[in-house]
Design an enzyme around this catalytic site. Structure first.
Site, PDB file in Angstrom:
ATOM      1  N   GLU A   1       0.797  -1.130   0.004  1.00  0.00           N
ATOM      2  CA  GLU A   1      -0.186  -0.011  -0.020  1.00  0.00           C
ATOM      3  C   GLU A   1       0.833   1.229   0.060  1.00  0.00           C
ATOM      4  OE1 GLU A   1      -2.551  -0.064   3.591  1.00  0.00           O
ATOM      5  OE2 GLU A   1      -3.557  -2.226   2.940  1.00  0.00           O
ATOM      6  N   GLY A   2       0.330   2.355  -0.595  1.00  0.00           N
ATOM      7  CA  GLY A   2       0.951   3.654  -0.540  1.00  0.00           C
ATOM      8  C   GLY A   2       2.387   3.395  -1.292  1.00  0.00           C
ATOM      9  N   LYS A   3       2.325   2.782  -2.127  1.00  0.00           N
ATOM     10  CA  LYS A   3       3.823   2.770  -3.164  1.00  0.00           C
ATOM     11  C   LYS A   3       3.587   3.074  -4.599  1.00  0.00           C
ATOM     12  CE  LYS A   3       5.973   1.116   0.170  1.00  0.00           C
ATOM     13  NZ  LYS A   3       6.977   2.107   0.850  1.00  0.00           N
ATOM     14  N   GLY A   4       2.216   3.617  -4.882  1.00  0.00           N
ATOM     15  CA  GLY A   4       1.946   4.040  -6.467  1.00  0.00           C
ATOM     16  C   GLY A   4       1.924   2.899  -7.382  1.00  0.00           C
TER      17      GLY A   4
ATOM     18  N   ALA B   1      -6.162  -3.213  -7.216  1.00  0.00           N
ATOM     19  CA  ALA B   1      -6.222  -4.655  -7.089  1.00  0.00           C
ATOM     20  C   ALA B   1      -7.105  -5.402  -6.031  1.00  0.00           C
ATOM     21  CB  ALA B   1      -4.637  -5.156  -6.749  1.00  0.00           C
TER      22      ALA B   1
ATOM     23  N   ASP C   1      -6.092   2.240 -13.559  1.00  0.00           N
ATOM     24  CA  ASP C   1      -5.427   1.061 -12.670  1.00  0.00           C
ATOM     25  C   ASP C   1      -6.300   0.183 -12.538  1.00  0.00           C
ATOM     26  OD1 ASP C   1      -3.750   2.996 -12.017  1.00  0.00           O
ATOM     27  OD2 ASP C   1      -4.610   3.258  -9.723  1.00  0.00           O
TER      28      ASP C   1
END
Length: 469
Positions: free
Chosen positions: A150-153, A159, A201
């Site tokens: 999470e939070g890594k772009g 997903a 996404d």
């Protein structure tokens, strides 16, 4: 350990799939009364396009090897029992969604930080109730496991949504194609979780192909195909350590500014504008069909660029232009917006992505790789000019720029920017070079980055596994 039998699908797709299914079979969340449906959806590496998706740009996206798994079993009680293998759990009664309730009311159920993650799961049920008129007479137990950080772009939320949507539609017999599945997942994120993301996404997580770039024209969701990556090249992701969130204010401000630019251009072009609800307008636009990306660079440079304000206060904009066409963001009267740069980015980024795709389709050998890399560097600089840069991502890009002699050709910040992961284009078999870059980054920042490599198919290609436990 409980045993299981496979009714549909294959339990041996990968080692990670096998491990998850074994954990499902031994979990006390499930019983022997109903089959369990298992689905899988990958994260994505934004190679080109990024935030221009909401402006109708072409985007090129790679589904990554990391993925989210969901196991779902229907239950008699109309309750959602949701358990994450990261030790989070929640129970939600489906009666909270009956009516079905308005999206705004549903968002209010997930405003607390400790339960906001569940909006991406429970929101699937509400969206199906509102958009497909589905009546859930039964509830469900869901177990979630993810290797997408999470939070890594890299689209961890998409997903999750896609894997849940695939599980719910399979278990409850709701028919839809892959594209509709992705668009409904976007509604989960926009309208229930409250994050104003574009479509790329969810489309990549649902419809992507292993080791191919999804070619998506975001008008709103035209799948043009999948581009093969030349054998001489590899794509990597390096995490900057700066947490990214698409719901963050920087991303939202830039998105809003782009729609402000489109509204101003509509006025300059003489398009018919009709006020709608507060802060919104409707624009009749047969010329560009409502998308900034359809304005050519030449037309933009000659007729609009110099007229757009560099910075504009929200209250000044609203008093003159009434509002914007974006359905998920609004102009804040007290806000300040970089209108010219946000608008320019949408037009120029689409041109860059079109050039990148054309080079891949007409591949002339490794000699063209630096040209692809230059387009990535230009995209990165434009992100920073929009206010979506970060020192850590700039450092990774600079390290790539200084490693051209070692087979690294280009790099750019990904997704919504302001941190997250940097996509890197490299010569094939570049792992050693990428690892050395990560070491240099760690030495300068004290942060050991995650390295993303490899690819995997989207949720629709994976399908589902149905188990009897």
């Amino acid at each position: 350990m409980r045993t299981f039998s496979v009714i549909e699908g294959s339990a041996n797709e990968s080692a990670e799939t096998t491990r998850f299914i074994e954990s499902v079979s031994s979990s006390d969340l499930f019983n022997k009364a109903e089959p369990v449906v298992v689905t899988r959806a990958p994260g994505r590496l934004d190679v080109m396009g990024g935030i221009a998706d909401y402006s109708g740009s072409l985007v090129l996206q790679l589904p990554i090897a990391d993925a989210t798994y969901v196991a779902l079993q229907k239950s008699e009680a109309r309750t959602l029992r949701i358990r994450s293998q990261k030790t989070r759990s929640i129970e939600i009664g489906l009666q909270n969604f009956d009516g079905p309730v308005e999206y705004e009311a549903a968002r209010a159920l997930f405003t607390k930080a400790e339960n906001h993650w569940a909006a991406y799961v429970a929101g699937v049920f509400l969206v199906l109730m509102r958009e497909k008129n589905t009546r859930f007479e039964k509830g469900a137990s869901l177990m979630i496991h993810s290797t997408v950080p999470e939070g890594k772009g890299v689209a961890s939320s998409a997903a999750l949504e896609v894997a849940v949507m695939q599980a719910v539609t399979t278990a409850f017999g709701i028919e839809m194609d892959c594209r509709e599945l992705a668009t409904l997942c976007q509604k989960v994120e926009n309208l229930v979780a409250g994050a104003p993301c574009g479509i790329m996404d969810q489309m990549t997580s649902a419809c992507g192909e292993d080791n191919r770039l999804l070619e998506l024209l975001c008008q709103p969701d035209q799948l043009l195909g999948a581009l093969g990556i030349p054998d001489e090249l590899e794509l990597w992701g390096v995490d900057s350590g700066v947490r990214h969130a698409v719901s963050g204010s920087d991303y939202t401000v830039v998105r809003t500014a782009a729609f402000m630019g489109y509204r101003i251009i509509a006025d300059l072009a003489g398009l018919r504008v009709t006020p709608a609800e507060a802060g919104k307008v409707s624009i009749e636009d047969p010329r560009w069909k409502g998308y900034l990306a359809n304005i050519t660079q030449l037309n933009f440079d000659e007729n609009y660029l110099s007229t757009l304000p560099e910075i504009m206060k929200g209250d000044n904009f609203l008093s003159r232009y009434q509002g914007i066409t974006d359905s998920v963001t609004s102009v804040q009267p007290e806000g300040e917006y970089l209108v010219r740069q946000a608008t320019s980015h949408a037009v120029y980024e689409n041109a860059r992505v079109q050039s990148f795709a054309s080079m891949l389709k007409n591949w002339q050998g490794i000699e063209r790789a630096p040209d692809l890399g230059q387009l990535m560097f230009e995209s990165h600089r434009s992100y920073s000019d929009c206010g979506l840069g970060a020192e850590a991502t700039d450092l990774i890009v600079d390290l790539v720029r200084n490693s051209a002699a070692n087979g690294l050709f280009g790099a750019r910040i990904t997704g919504g920017g302001s941190g997250g992961t940097v996509a890197i284009l490299a010569r094939a078999s570049a792992r050693a070079t990428i690892e050395k870059l990560a070491i240099r980054f760690s030495e300068q920042t004290g942060y050991k980055p995650i390295i993303f490599s490899g690819s995997s198919p989207g949720a629709c290609k994976f399908g589902h596994v149905r188990l009897k436990i």
